[in-house]
Design a protein around this motif. Structure first.
Motif, short mmCIF file in Angstrom:
data_model
loop_
_atom_site.label_atom_id
_atom_site.label_comp_id
_atom_site.label_asym_id
_atom_site.label_seq_id
_atom_site.Cartn_x
_atom_site.Cartn_y
_atom_site.Cartn_z
N LEU B 240 0.83 -1.21 0.00
CA LEU B 240 0.00 0.00 0.00
C LEU B 240 0.86 1.26 0.00
O LEU B 240 0.57 2.22 -0.70
N ALA B 243 2.36 1.83 -3.34
CA ALA B 243 1.35 2.36 -4.25
C ALA B 243 1.08 3.83 -3.97
O ALA B 243 0.97 4.64 -4.90
N ALA B 244 1.01 4.17 -2.68
CA ALA B 244 0.74 5.57 -2.33
C ALA B 244 1.87 6.47 -2.82
O ALA B 244 1.62 7.51 -3.43
N GLY B 260 0.56 1.59 -8.38
CA GLY B 260 0.30 2.96 -7.97
C GLY B 260 0.54 3.95 -9.09
O GLY B 260 -0.24 4.88 -9.31
#
Lengths: 328, 308
Positions: B240, B243-244, B260
Motif C-alpha cells: 500500500l 502504491a501511495a 500505484g
C-alpha cells in the motif's frame, strides 16, 4: 500524577529535540544553501564571505543552537523554490489541513462508534456482517483509490460535488475557513469522507471487539442479573468501559490523519500543508520539507502528550497500578 | 527423501494450524488469490500477452482502446489500453510484479533491521535496550507514510535528478523498509524478554555459547511465530505504501510503472471518460492487499494461543 506529567513532558521535549536535529541535519547537509542564494557567476571569495557571514563555518553544535534559536522565533528560512519565507507559506496552509482533519475525524467518530456498538451487541445480524465486510474492504482499499472513485462518481458522472480545491473561504484573522460558505462546505465533503474512511473502519472494528470482550465479563452478567434494563447495561456499563482505548486511538489517529492528509490533499488538490510538503519533495525544497516535519512533530507530540494525560485521568485503574507498583 | 517430504507435508496438513486453515474458507481463498498474484508476478514475461516495457511495439493509434466488451473495444486488448496504447492487462501484471518486488524487499529489510534490534534490545536489556526502544518510540509516533516520504524526499534531494528514475526502486525499498522495522523490533524484544529467563537459554549460557549464537540459533526460532504474522501484515502495508508513493509521483517512474503509478496516470483521464485506465489497476491493487490482509488475519488468529 504530577511526576507522571513531568516525565511525559520531558519525554516530549526530547522527541522534539531529536526531530529538530533531523530537520537541522537535512537543512545543513542536503543541498548547499549558498549555491541556492547566489548566481553561478559569483566568485569564490564572495561565496566564502557569505558563508562566514551566515555562520556556516561555525562548529556544528553551535550552528544547531543557532538553528534552534531561529526555529523558536519562527524563522525557518526561505523556500528554495518560491523564495518566500517558509513560516508564512506554511501558516497559510495550516487551516486547510486542520479543518479537513477535524471534519474527517468527527465524521469517523460519529459514524464509527454506533456502527461498532451495533455490531458488538448483535454480532450475528446481517447488518453487522455487512459492516464487517465493508470495514475489511475499507482497510484494504487504498485511500487514494477511494478518492479517485469518488471523483469519478461525483464529478464527471453525477456532477454533484466539487472535486478539487476548497471552494470559497472566509478570512477570520489569520485563519481562513471554508466551513462558512456553501461552496466551501460542499468542497470538504468528498475529501473528508475519503480521509475519514480508514479511521471510521478502525474505530468501528475497535469498538466492536472491545464491546464483545466487555460483554463477556462478570460485571456485565451481574448487572443483567440485577435486572437492569438492556439500555443501562449496554450503554451505562459496557460502552463506558470500552471508551478508554477508543479515546486513545481516536486521539492518536488525529495525528495519523494529518499525515494521511498528504495523500487526500494530493487527490483533491486541497491547498493544505500536505500538498505543500509533497511539492517540496518533488522539487527537493529542503527548508519547506524540514519545516513541515517540525510543525507536524509539534502536532504529534502535543496530541500524544494530551492523550497520555487524558488516559491517566480517565482510567482510575492506571493510577492504582502505578501506586501498587511503587509499593504504595 | 520424497517419502519424508510427503510425511512432512502430511504432518503440516494434519496439525492444528493445518486444520484451522482447512476449516477457514476465507483463508484458503485468500491464499489461493495471493498465490495467483505471486505466480503471475514471477512469471510475468510468460503470462502477460505483451511486454509493456518494449516501447517499440507500442502503437499510439491503439491508445485509449476501451475494454473488449465495451463498444469500440478490440479483442487484442482484453481490458483496454492506456494512453500510450499499452495493453492494460500486461501493464497490470508487470505493475503487480513491481509492487510485489518492492513489497517483499522492503518487508525483508524491515524484518532484518527490526529482528536484529529486537534481539539485541531484548537479550541485552539495560542501557542498550532503553536507547533502542526510545528510538523506536520516537519513530512510532510518526506515521509510516510520513517517514517513507521523508526518506524518499531526502534521497531525491541528494541524488542528481537524472538518476531519479534508475534508483527509484532502491530508494523505495529503502524508505519503506526503514519505515517498517519498529513493529518487528517491539514484538521480538517482548518475546525475547520472556524467553531470556527460560532454562534452555540459561543452559546455553552455562555451557559457554556466544551471545550472538544464542540470539540467532536459540532465541530467534522461538520468537518466529508472531514475527511471521507481522511480516504478512507488513507486506500488505508495504504494498500500500509503495502504491501511495508511486501515486503521489515520488515512487516508480512511468517507464517501469507499479500499480500505484498506473492509477496515477489513469486518473488524468477520468474526466474524459476513460475510466478503465485507472479503475482496473486500482481493483487489482485492492484485491491483492485484501488477500494478503486476510491471510495475515487468519495467521494472527491461528497462532494466537489465547484463542485456542
Amino acid at each position: 500524577m504530577i511526576a507522571f506529567a513531568v516525565r511525559r513532558f520531558i519525554q516530549a521535549i526530547v522527541v522534539l529535540l531529536a526531530v529538530s536535529l533531523i530537520a537541522f541535519v537535512m537543512f545543513k547537509y542536503v543541498g548547499d544553501p549558498i549555491s541556492q542564494m547566489v548566481g553561478p557567476e559569483t566568485p569564490i571569495d564572495q561565496r566564502e564571505a557569505l558563508r562566514e557571514q551566515l555562520g556556516l563555518n561555525d562548529p556544528v553544535p553551535l550552528q544547531f543552537m543557532h538553528y534552534l534559536g531561529d526555529v523558536v522565533q519562527g524563522n525557518f528560512g526561505r523556500s528554495f523554490r518560491t523564495g518566500l519565507a517558509v513560516d508564512r507559506v506554511l501558516l497559510e496552509r495550516i487551516p486547510a489541513t486542520l479543518e479537513l482533519a477535524i471534519v474527517a475525524v468527527l465524521y469517523a467518530v460519529v459514524a464509527g462508534i454506533p456502527m461498532g456498538v451495533y455490531s458488538g451487541l448483535y454480532p450475528d445480524r446481517w447488518l453487522s456482517k455487512f459492516f464487517q465486510t465493508v470495514s475489511l474492504i475499507g482497510i484494504s482499499l487504498p485511500t487514494f483509490f477511494v478518492g479517485v472513485i469518488l471523483i469519478y462518481i461525483f464529478g464527471p458522472t453525477l456532477n454533484l460535488l466539487p472535486t478539487f480545491g476548497r471552494g470559497e473561504v472566509v478570512h477570520i484573522g489569520f485563519w481562513s475557513t471554508g466551513l462558512l460558505t456553501v461552496s466551501g462546505l460542499k468542497s470538504i465533503i468528498l475529501p473528508a469522507f475519503t480521509l475519514g474512511m480508514f479511521q471510521l473502519t478502525l474505530i468501528m472494528r475497535l469498538v466492536r471487539s472491545e464491546m464483545l470482550e466487555v460483554l463477556r465479563t462478570d460485571y456485565i452478567k451481574f448487572a443483567r442479573a440485577r435486572g437492569l434494563s438492556n439500555r443501562a447495561v449496554n450503554f451505562g456499563h459496557a460502552l463506558k468501559n470500552t471508551l478508554v482505548p477508543v479515546i486513545t486511538v481516536i486521539g492518536l489517529q488525529l495525528g495519523q490523519v494529518i499525515a494521511f492528509a498528504i495523500i487526500t490533499e494530493a487527490v483533491f488538490q486541497w491547498p493544505g500543508m500536505g500538498l505543500l510538503f509533497l511539492q517540496a519533495i518533488q522539487f527537493a525544497d529542503v527548508p519547506v520539507m524540514s519545516t513541515y516535519l517540525l510543525v507536524v512533530a509539534v502536532f504529534f507530540v502535543a496530541i500524544n502528550l494530551v492523550v497520555d494525560l487524558l488516559y491517566y485521568v480517565i482510567d482510575p485503574r492506571l493510577r492504582l497500578d502505578r501506586a501498587v507498583a511503587q509499593g504504595g | 527423501m520424497t517419502d519424508t517430504n510427503t510425511r512432512l507435508l502430511y504432518r503440516i496438513y494434519d496439525s492444528d494450524i493445518g486444520y484451522s486453515f482447512r476449516k477457514s474458507r476465507i483463508a484458503v481463498a485468500a491464499t489461493i488469490v495471493t498465490l495467483i498474484y505471486f505466480l503471475a508476478a514471477i512469471f510475468a514475461p510468460l503470462v502477460a500477452p505483451t511486454n509493456p516495457y518494449d516501447l517499440a511495439s507500442l502503437n499510439l493509434s491503439d491508445a485509449f482502446t476501451p475494454p473488449a466488451w465495451v463498444e469500440g473495444g478490440s479483442s487484442k486488448f482484453l481490458i483496454g489500453a492506456d494512453d500510450q496504447g499499452r495493453d492494460l492487462l500486461s501493464a497490470i501484471i508487470f505493475g503487480a510484479r513491481m509492487s510485489l518486488l518492492v513489497g517483499f524487499a522492503s518487508t525483508f529489510l524491515a524484518f532484518v533491521i527490526g529482528v536484529s534490534v529486537g534481539l539485541v534490545a531484548g537479550f541485552r536489556g539495560g542501557m542498550v535496550d532503553a536507547i533502542l526502544m526510545r528510538i523506536a518510540d520516537i519513530q512510532l509516533s510518526f506515521p509510516a507514510i510520513l517517514v517513507a516520504l521523508l526518506i524518499d524526499g531526502v534521497a531525491r534531494s541528494v541524488m542528481p535528478s537524472d538518476m531519479h528514475d534508475t534508483i527509484a526502486l532502491w530508494v523505495l525499498i529503502f524508505s519503506i523498509g526503514i519505515s517498517g522495522w519498529v513493529n518487528f523490533a517491539r514484538t521480538v524484544r517482548g518475546s525475547c524478554m520472556v524467553e531470556r529467563g527460560k532454562e534452555y537459554v540459561q543452559a546455553a549460557r552455562v555451557i559457554g555459547i556466544k551471545s550472538t549464537t544464542i540470539m540467532v540459533r536459540h532465541l530467534l526460532p522461538n520468537v518466529m511465530g508472531p514475527v511471521l504474522v507481522i511480516a504478512t501484515i507488513q507486506l500488505a502495508v508495504a504494498i500500500l505504501l509503495e502504491a501511495a508513493l508511486s501515486f503521489l509521483g515520488v515512487g516508480m517512474p512511468l517507464t517501469k510503472p507499479s500499480l500505484g503509478t498506473l492509477i496515477n496516470t489513469g486518473q488524468n483521464f477520468l474526466y474524459s471518460g476513460e475510466w478503465w485506465i485507472t479503475i482496473f489497476p486500482g481493483v487489482a491493487l485492492a484485491i491483492l492487499v485484501l488477500a494478503v490482509n486476510l491471510v495475515g488475519d487468519w495467521m494472527r488468529d491461528a497462532l494466537n494461543p489465547k484463542l485456542r
